[in-house]
Design a protein around this motif. Structure first.
Motif, PDB file in Angstrom:
ATOM      1  N   VAL A   1      10.649 -11.477  20.435  1.00  0.00           N
ATOM      2  CA  VAL A   1      10.992 -10.300  21.219  1.00  0.00           C
ATOM      3  C   VAL A   1      10.228  -9.115  20.655  1.00  0.00           C
ATOM      4  CG1 VAL A   1      12.907  -8.764  21.837  1.00  0.00           C
ATOM      5  CG2 VAL A   1      13.288 -11.242  21.663  1.00  0.00           C
TER       6      VAL A   1
ATOM      7  N   GLU B   1       7.246  -6.942   5.762  1.00  0.00           N
ATOM      8  CA  GLU B   1       8.434  -6.987   4.911  1.00  0.00           C
ATOM      9  C   GLU B   1       9.231  -8.261   5.194  1.00  0.00           C
ATOM     10  OE1 GLU B   1      10.859  -3.544   5.439  1.00  0.00           O
ATOM     11  OE2 GLU B   1       9.216  -2.180   4.997  1.00  0.00           O
ATOM     12  N   THR B   2      10.178  -8.531   4.314  1.00  0.00           N
ATOM     13  CA  THR B   2      11.004  -9.717   4.506  1.00  0.00           C
ATOM     14  C   THR B   2      11.792  -9.635   5.818  1.00  0.00           C
ATOM     15  OG1 THR B   2      12.733 -11.044   3.544  1.00  0.00           O
ATOM     16  CG2 THR B   2      12.898  -8.722   3.121  1.00  0.00           C
ATOM     17  N   GLY B   3      11.865 -10.760   6.525  1.00  0.00           N
ATOM     18  CA  GLY B   3      12.675 -10.823   7.746  1.00  0.00           C
ATOM     19  C   GLY B   3      12.055 -10.187   8.978  1.00  0.00           C
TER      20      GLY B   3
ATOM     21  N   GLY C   1       9.583 -11.464  10.799  1.00  0.00           N
ATOM     22  CA  GLY C   1       9.160 -12.457  11.800  1.00  0.00           C
ATOM     23  C   GLY C   1       7.809 -13.069  11.494  1.00  0.00           C
TER      24      GLY C   1
ATOM     25  N   LEU D   1       7.545 -16.719  12.523  1.00  0.00           N
ATOM     26  CA  LEU D   1       7.440 -16.875  13.976  1.00  0.00           C
ATOM     27  C   LEU D   1       6.008 -16.625  14.432  1.00  0.00           C
ATOM     28  CD1 LEU D   1      10.457 -15.066  15.696  1.00  0.00           C
ATOM     29  CD2 LEU D   1      10.056 -17.504  15.400  1.00  0.00           C
TER      30      LEU D   1
ATOM     31  N   ASP E   1       3.263 -20.104   2.973  1.00  0.00           N
ATOM     32  CA  ASP E   1       4.214 -19.000   2.959  1.00  0.00           C
ATOM     33  C   ASP E   1       4.308 -18.441   1.539  1.00  0.00           C
ATOM     34  OD1 ASP E   1       5.922 -17.258   4.090  1.00  0.00           O
ATOM     35  OD2 ASP E   1       7.507 -18.692   4.545  1.00  0.00           O
TER      36      ASP E   1
ATOM     37  N   ASN F   1       4.981 -11.031   1.785  1.00  0.00           N
ATOM     38  CA  ASN F   1       5.715  -9.783   1.972  1.00  0.00           C
ATOM     39  C   ASN F   1       5.416  -8.821   0.824  1.00  0.00           C
ATOM     40  OD1 ASN F   1       7.285 -10.802  -0.105  1.00  0.00           O
ATOM     41  ND2 ASN F   1       8.914 -11.496   1.270  1.00  0.00           N
TER      42      ASN F   1
ATOM     43  N   TYR G   1      19.300 -10.168  22.854  1.00  0.00           N
ATOM     44  CA  TYR G   1      18.754 -11.532  22.782  1.00  0.00           C
ATOM     45  C   TYR G   1      19.632 -12.405  21.878  1.00  0.00           C
ATOM     46  CZ  TYR G   1      15.303 -15.104  21.358  1.00  0.00           C
ATOM     47  OH  TYR G   1      14.646 -16.269  21.069  1.00  0.00           O
ATOM     48  N   PHE G   2      19.969 -11.875  20.694  1.00  0.00           N
ATOM     49  CA  PHE G   2      20.797 -12.653  19.760  1.00  0.00           C
ATOM     50  C   PHE G   2      22.231 -12.791  20.289  1.00  0.00           C
ATOM     51  CE2 PHE G   2      17.644 -11.081  16.445  1.00  0.00           C
ATOM     52  CZ  PHE G   2      16.970 -12.291  16.417  1.00  0.00           C
TER      53      PHE G   2
ATOM     54  N   VAL H   1      14.624  -8.046  11.082  1.00  0.00           N
ATOM     55  CA  VAL H   1      15.209  -8.817  12.198  1.00  0.00           C
ATOM     56  C   VAL H   1      16.205  -9.850  11.690  1.00  0.00           C
ATOM     57  CG1 VAL H   1      14.705 -10.193  14.237  1.00  0.00           C
ATOM     58  CG2 VAL H   1      13.070  -8.473  13.476  1.00  0.00           C
ATOM     59  N   ARG H   2      15.936 -10.428  10.500  1.00  0.00           N
ATOM     60  CA  ARG H   2      16.863 -11.442   9.996  1.00  0.00           C
ATOM     61  C   ARG H   2      18.239 -10.827   9.782  1.00  0.00           C
ATOM     62  NH1 ARG H   2      14.427 -13.089   5.705  1.00  0.00           N
ATOM     63  NH2 ARG H   2      13.481 -14.961   6.565  1.00  0.00           N
TER      64      ARG H   2
ATOM     65  N   GLN I   1      19.870 -10.261  13.099  1.00  0.00           N
ATOM     66  CA  GLN I   1      20.302 -11.555  13.654  1.00  0.00           C
ATOM     67  C   GLN I   1      21.644 -11.985  13.036  1.00  0.00           C
ATOM     68  OE1 GLN I   1      17.335 -14.589  13.085  1.00  0.00           O
ATOM     69  NE2 GLN I   1      18.585 -16.182  13.998  1.00  0.00           N
TER      70      GLN I   1
HETATM   71  N1  LIG Z   1      10.598 -10.531  17.118  1.00  0.00           N
HETATM   72  C1  LIG Z   1      11.534 -11.461  16.946  1.00  0.00           C
HETATM   73  N2  LIG Z   1      12.164 -11.982  18.014  1.00  0.00           N
HETATM   74  C2  LIG Z   1      13.131 -12.916  17.842  1.00  0.00           C
HETATM   75  N3  LIG Z   1      13.542 -13.379  16.658  1.00  0.00           N
HETATM   76  C3  LIG Z   1      12.924 -12.919  15.561  1.00  0.00           C
HETATM   77  C4  LIG Z   1      11.890 -11.931  15.655  1.00  0.00           C
HETATM   78  N4  LIG Z   1      11.470 -11.648  14.411  1.00  0.00           N
HETATM   79  C5  LIG Z   1      12.207 -12.415  13.581  1.00  0.00           C
HETATM   80  N5  LIG Z   1      13.084 -13.170  14.250  1.00  0.00           N
HETATM   81  C6  LIG Z   1      14.063 -14.094  13.656  1.00  0.00           C
HETATM   82  O1  LIG Z   1      14.459 -13.509  12.424  1.00  0.00           O
HETATM   83  C7  LIG Z   1      14.525 -14.471  11.383  1.00  0.00           C
HETATM   84  C8  LIG Z   1      13.541 -14.129  10.276  1.00  0.00           C
HETATM   85  O2  LIG Z   1      12.215 -14.305  10.751  1.00  0.00           O
HETATM   86  P1  LIG Z   1      11.088 -15.000   9.840  1.00  0.00           P
HETATM   87  O3  LIG Z   1      11.668 -16.111   9.054  1.00  0.00           O
HETATM   88  O4  LIG Z   1       9.926 -15.297  10.709  1.00  0.00           O
HETATM   89  O5  LIG Z   1      10.778 -13.765   8.889  1.00  0.00           O
HETATM   90  P2  LIG Z   1       9.760 -13.657   7.674  1.00  0.00           P
HETATM   91  O6  LIG Z   1       8.954 -12.435   7.915  1.00  0.00           O
HETATM   92  O7  LIG Z   1       9.019 -14.943   7.512  1.00  0.00           O
HETATM   93  O8  LIG Z   1      10.737 -13.394   6.451  1.00  0.00           O
HETATM   94  P3  LIG Z   1      10.527 -13.687   4.872  1.00  0.00           P
HETATM   95  O9  LIG Z   1       9.465 -12.746   4.383  1.00  0.00           O
HETATM   96  O10 LIG Z   1      11.848 -13.376   4.270  1.00  0.00           O
HETATM   97  O11 LIG Z   1      10.132 -15.121   4.749  1.00  0.00           O
HETATM   98  C9  LIG Z   1      14.238 -15.812  12.027  1.00  0.00           C
HETATM   99  O12 LIG Z   1      15.444 -16.436  12.359  1.00  0.00           O
HETATM  100  C10 LIG Z   1      13.469 -15.446  13.281  1.00  0.00           C
HETATM  101  O13 LIG Z   1      13.664 -16.402  14.288  1.00  0.00           O
END
Ligand SMILES: Nc1ncnc2c1ncn2[C@@H]1O[C@H](COP(=O)(O)OP(=O)(O)OP(=O)(O)O)[C@@H](O)[C@H]1O
Ligand SMILES: [Mg+2]
Length: 476
Positions: free
Chosen positions: A163, A191-193, A195, A198, A261, A303, A346-347, A379-380, A383
């Protein structure tokens, strides 16, 4: 189209669908005969006398159909099929056998051929088989293009399951789609979380390797020696406990994508080996001398700021420069406030369905709280907050008291409006969307507060792709 040179071939009618064909044939006379026949019916033809030259052409001109004789000098046709197929899985492969033996045909199919022709090759059979073989690559290309077009027809609020309607996310989607089609290594920062994972999956899925494997490895989860053998594999007896030879993630990802990762946590000794792979596309297994070549696109995520780690001597500068070519920056959630209500909805839908609940939306106060919170876990965190609220909520609408977030200190300016740092357009967007949130989505009320016309608000919303339905589903 009935020129004299065309008339010399019995199949000299233009094919219904034409494409780019590579002919790999050692005999110069046969090669030019095949080239002439295929050109006469409208195909674009490249030729190569041996496997090595042909592999280069596969990478450079990405043919739709590849015809290869099995008894090539040097690298034989079977080996060529194996390597070329890993490089370009979307192409169709036709093996040319000298005899009609079933063994040869089976071996060719096992090596990656889609079809087999036996000499002598009749021109009408050649025309038919090549034309049939175009279905697969044309279909693969159409699918990739359709996905890219759907994603590129902005404004859209989503790409696959990602999203993001904020301009910074729209820019990211565009850049990601461009990067996906190239062969370059991609570095995803954020940053952490935010996406990153994704985005890494989307890079794979929108690439021509989407049918190949996507293998993930978290560099922070393993010790130095285990990480090296996990990545590159090891030979039997390489260390105590290495009772058999084991292939690593690079070999498992052949023909696809390797997602590394938390790359910042990779020890310097493993970084050297990764750099060599990125430069030369080859490596040796731990405890071995045999050089292994694989066709793998590396996508890495971090991150932490790699530049700072380079300055501290914890990350190799040459590797950093190598990775910096294609960088995808995923913005923190507080820098894209208009995405917060979209993500929350969405969530909410997702967790309502998953838990068999009938939660319809958020109260105005809850929306306000979501927008005012700085979301350090991005986003995490959002969520998880929505999941928890949905599970515990016993009403139709989630209230601010249901959300596991602390109201921000009113003395503190919302981080998303830190000035300097945002553009005037973003301030305008933020102000309009927040005002709309506060008045429950009514443009008339928001216009009165902001001192602008209702039409301006409606025009802007249209421009940003924000509709009442996706931003304020509960409002009438
Ligand atoms: N834009 C988005 N739309 C929908 N869901 C998202 C979006 N961004 C993140 N999420 C959801 O948020 C959660 C964290 O995303 P993700 O694991 O890709 O983050 P990350 O950047 O890899 O975090 P980290 O650095 O901690 O590993 C996942 O469950 C993912 O599905
Ligand atoms: Mg991650």
């Amino acid at each position: 189209m009935d020129g004299p040179e065309n008339a010399s071939h019995p199949c000299a009618m233009m094919a219904q669908q034409t494409g780019r064909v590579l002919v790999v044939e050692g005999d110069a006379e046969v090669q030019s005969e095949l080239e002439a026949q295929l050109t006469a019916i409208g195909h674009m033809v490249d030729t190569a006398p041996d496997g090595a030259e042909a592999l280069e052409l596969v990478e450079r001109s990405m043919p739709d159909v590849i015809l290869v004789e099995l008894e090539l000098e040097g690298m034989d046709g079977f080996e060529f099929l194996r390597q070329a197929r890993a490089l370009l899985p979307s192409a169709s492969f036709i093996a040319i056998a000298s005899s009609g033996s079933t063994d040869t045909a089976v071996k060719a199919l096992a090596s990656g051929a889609d079809r087999c022709l036996t000499r002598p090759i009749r021109p009408d059979a050649l025309a038919l088989v090549v034309e049939r073989s175009l279905d697969k690559p044309i279909h693969a290309r159409d699918a990739i293009n359709a996905r890219a077009e759907a994603a590129a027809s902005f404004p859209t609020t989503r790409l696959d399951h990602i999203v993001g309607a904020h301009p910074s996310m729209q820019r990211l989607f565009k850049r990601m789609l461009q990067a996906a089609k190239s062969r370059s290594t991609v570095l995803i920062q954020g940053e952490t979380g935010t996406g990153k994972e994704l985005i890494a999956k989307a890079v794979h899925e929108h690439s021509l390797r989407s049918e190949g494997p996507l293998i993930r490895l978290n560099c922070a989860a393993l010790s130095e020696s285990v990480l090296e053998s996990e990545l590159f594999g090891h030979e039997k007896g390489a260390f105590t406990g290495a009772v058999t030879r084991r292939s690593g993630r690079f070999e498992q990802a052949d023909g696809g994508t390797l997602f590394l990762d938390e790359l910042s946590e990779m020890p310097l000794s493993v970084q050297v080996k990764l750099l060599r792979f990125l430069q030369e596309r080859e490596f040796e297994r731990v405890g071995g001398n045999e050089t292994v070549k694989v066709n793998v696109r590396v996508v890495a995520a971090t991150n932490r700021d790699l530049r700072t780690l380079v300055d501290d001597g914890r990350f190799r500068e040459d590797l950093y420069f190598r990775l910096k070519v294609v960088v995808l920056d995923v913005p923190p959630l507080r820098a894209r406030p208009s995405d917060i209500p979209l993500l929350a909805d969405y969530f909410l839908r997702f967790y309502s369905e998953e838990n068999g609940k009938h939660v319809r939306g958020f109260t105005a106060r809850a929306r306000e709280a979501l927008l005012g919170y700085p979301w350090p876990g991005n986003v995490r965190e959002l969520q998880h907050a929505i999941e928890q609220a949905v599970v515990l909520c016993e009403k139709e609408l989630i209230g601010s008291e249901d959300l596991p977030i602390q109201a921000p200190d009113p003395e503190v300016e919302p981080l998303s409006l830190l000035v300097p740092g945002v553009t005037l357009a973003e301030v305008e967007r933020y102000t309009i969307l927040r005002t709309l949130e506060a008045v429950g989505g009514s443009p008339t009320k928001a216009a009165a507060i902001l001192g602008i016309s209702k039409r301006t608000i409606q025009y802007r919303l249209q421009e940003w792709g924000v509709t009442k339905r996706n931003a304020w589903p509960n409002e009438k």
